[in-house]
Design a protein around this motif. Structure first.
Motif, PDB file in Angstrom:
ATOM      1  N   LYS A  86     -12.773  -2.032   5.779  1.00 41.33           N
ATOM      2  CA  LYS A  86     -11.432  -1.981   5.824  1.00 41.33           C
ATOM      3  C   LYS A  86     -11.055  -1.745   3.819  1.00 41.33           C
ATOM      4  N   LEU A  87     -12.245  -2.351   3.195  1.00 39.05           N
ATOM      5  CA  LEU A  87     -11.742  -2.078   1.567  1.00 39.05           C
ATOM      6  C   LEU A  87     -12.542  -0.852   0.671  1.00 39.05           C
ATOM      7  N   VAL A  88     -13.378  -0.706   1.843  1.00 47.07           N
ATOM      8  CA  VAL A  88     -13.848   1.381   1.402  1.00 47.07           C
ATOM      9  C   VAL A  88     -12.126   2.521   1.917  1.00 47.07           C
ATOM     10  N   GLN A  89     -11.306   1.960   2.935  1.00 45.54           N
ATOM     11  CA  GLN A  89     -11.120   2.207   2.927  1.00 45.54           C
ATOM     12  C   GLN A  89      -9.785   2.327   1.976  1.00 45.54           C
ATOM     13  N   GLN A  90      -8.942   1.550   1.433  1.00 46.79           N
ATOM     14  CA  GLN A  90      -8.462   1.070   0.222  1.00 46.79           C
ATOM     15  C   GLN A  90      -8.306   1.385  -1.253  1.00 46.79           C
TER      16      GLN A  90
END
Length: 490
Positions: free
Chosen positions: A241-245
């Protein structure tokens, strides 16, 4: 430094007094005797610094930073800001002349693994002849000396002072464990991080954050403060999720993992209790790695350290040699007694996820019973009950026998803590007994053990005190084990 310079780039209102005066120190503790200081009124969990301003003046404060008006004599300068925690962070960075800008500061955040990564990474940087300090759970390491600290990430004034001292003593790197508390409470605000590392996220500290989404957003704040690299564990759902944001084109995001496709990954993993070997694959090369801690979690943590070192230009030989020098990490799957096949292992596992990982790592190396001694530190909220249930379920599923005891109950209701944890074991058909006294629980585990058993003491790890009510007492699990083993016969 002039007070007006300490307040630079802050939104503030001068309630009374003169900001063109010299300030010699910053403090948030009204008991500290600091002449001509700026006292910052911060709200803690039990005390409000606004109620202690007069005491601070008596101990030398000449200026006060507040969120609300307070009664104080006319000769004291009073500055009002919207958020004194945010103001304290900015004031500390200004007072110590932005020390992080002169260091390579690597911040590590996540529920588990922060301490291990700092130890792995420091060993690598030592091999590369880089002078490195650590700020984290085990204290502040500077010039190879440990300075005890109360929090994983110190309050902003202490943090910037440590960074300033590292700068003055010509450190190349500072490795900082960045807790969710520090991010939520602005302790690390305005600090310049060259690199951020995200390890994982599992339920913890929900008494502060309330929900996992809030907890995640607190952790994600670190990655808005980095200026070179973000390194993220993509085996973890929240890591993905962090990579996506993350979308800052000026900060490169790199991933690590074992099970998911990643920039840094491991293959050919071979486990034993005392040594794990694997092949690490980086964007440009592959190499053989040996670490001296068991289990997948330490492969993952070493991958994070490898990625951070690699991004910062450290060669593979220093990475290999550095990791090979780490023989143990205090309170992290640390064997404190061994006789033949019998072991007593201490681990800091204090969350459901960490406890499951610790038990899973130990299981293949135990020919007898895996005996668990654990308590659950959590408040009396629904989140606290969920944590007690979760850890009780893990104990029932992964340990052969559990002794439920206390961790750091502080002022929480001991009977409720014990009952909710044991209820979870019963519902999940776990074998257990309950002993409130943790030392007695450890002695009981040793007395009932056989020569092929393994005992895991989970929750306190490196800690050498226990907090019950208002009392903080000396409590060393290593000492208790050594004493109990003197009379143990198999």
């Amino acid at each position: 430094m002039l007070l007006k310079d300490i307040l630079e780039n802050m939104d503030y209102e001068v309630i009374q007094g003169d900001i063109n005066q010299e300030i010699s120190a910053l403090t948030y503790d009204s008991r500290e005797k600091k002449v001509d200081s700026l006292f910052v009124c911060i709200k803690g969990f039990t005390l409000d610094g606004h109620d202690k301003a007069q005491e601070a003046v008596g101990n030398g404060a000449r200026a006060i930073l507040v969120e609300r008006e307070i009664p104080i004599s006319d000769d004291i300068t009073v500055i009002k800001v919207a958020d004194t925690r945010n103001g304290m962070a900015k004031a500390a960075v200004n007072f110590y002349n932005k020390p992080a800008d002169s260091l390579n500061v690597i911040g590590i955040t996540g529920t588990n693994g922060k301490t291990s990564i700092t130890h792995f990474l420091k060993a690598i940087l030592d091999q590369a002849d880089k002078k490195t300090g650590i700020i984290g759970t085990l204290g502040t390491l500077m010039n190879e000396k440990i300075i005890p600290t109360n929090n994983t990430t110190p309050e902003a004034i202490d943090l910037q002072r440590f960074l300033s001292d590292m700068k003055d003593s010509e450190h190349d790197y500072c490795l900082m464990e960045v807790s969710s508390h520090s991010l939520q409470l602005k302790r690390s605000a305005y600090t310049s991080f060259s690199t951020g590392i995200f390890t994982n996220l599992s339920p913890d500290h929900l008494e502060l954050h309330k929900t996992m989404d809030d907890y995640f957003e607190a952790k994600a704040e670190l990655f808005t403060m980095t200026n070179k690299f973000n390194i993220v564990n993509v085996d973890d759902f929240y890591g993905q999720k962090l990579v996506q944001q993350l979308n800052n084109p000026e900060v490169k995001t790199l991933s690590y993992g074992i099970h998911e496709k990643a920039d840094f990954y491991a293959t050919d993993i071979n486990y034993s209790f005392d040594q794990t070997t694997f092949t690490v694959h980086t964007p440009n090369e592959s190499a053989q790695i040996t670490i001296h801690l068991p289990g997948e979690i330490y492969v993952s943590n070493s991958l994070a350290a490898i990625a951070a070192a690699y991004c910062n230009g450290i060669n593979m030989e220093a990475i290999q040699n550095g990791l090979n020098t780490v023989k143990n990490i205090s309170g992290r799957l640390e064997t404190v007694y061994k006789q033949g096949d019998f072991r007593v292992v201490v681990d800091f596992a204090h969350t459901e996820d960490a406890l499951q990982k610790a038990l899973t790592v130990l299981r293949p190396f135990v020919s007898g019973r895996l005996i668990l001694v654990f308590g659950v530190y959590a408040d009396m909220s629904e989140n606290g009950r969920d944590k007690r249930y979760g850890m009780g379920r893990v104990a029932a599923e992964y340990a052969d026998f559990s002794i439920v005891t206390l961790d750091n109950p502080k002022k929480h209701d001991i009977k409720t803590i014990m009952k909710e944890t044991t209820d979870a074991l019963e519902r999940n058909k776990g074998s257990y007994i309950a002993i409130e006294d943790r030392a007695e629980a450890i002695r009981c585990a040793i007395e009932m053990s056989h020569s092929d058993d393994c005992i895991l003491l989970a929750g306190k790890g490196h800690e050498t005190t226990q907090i019950i009510g208002d009392r903080e007492i000396h409590f060393s699990e290593k000492e208790i084990v050594q004493e109990a083993m003197q009379t143990k016969t198999f």
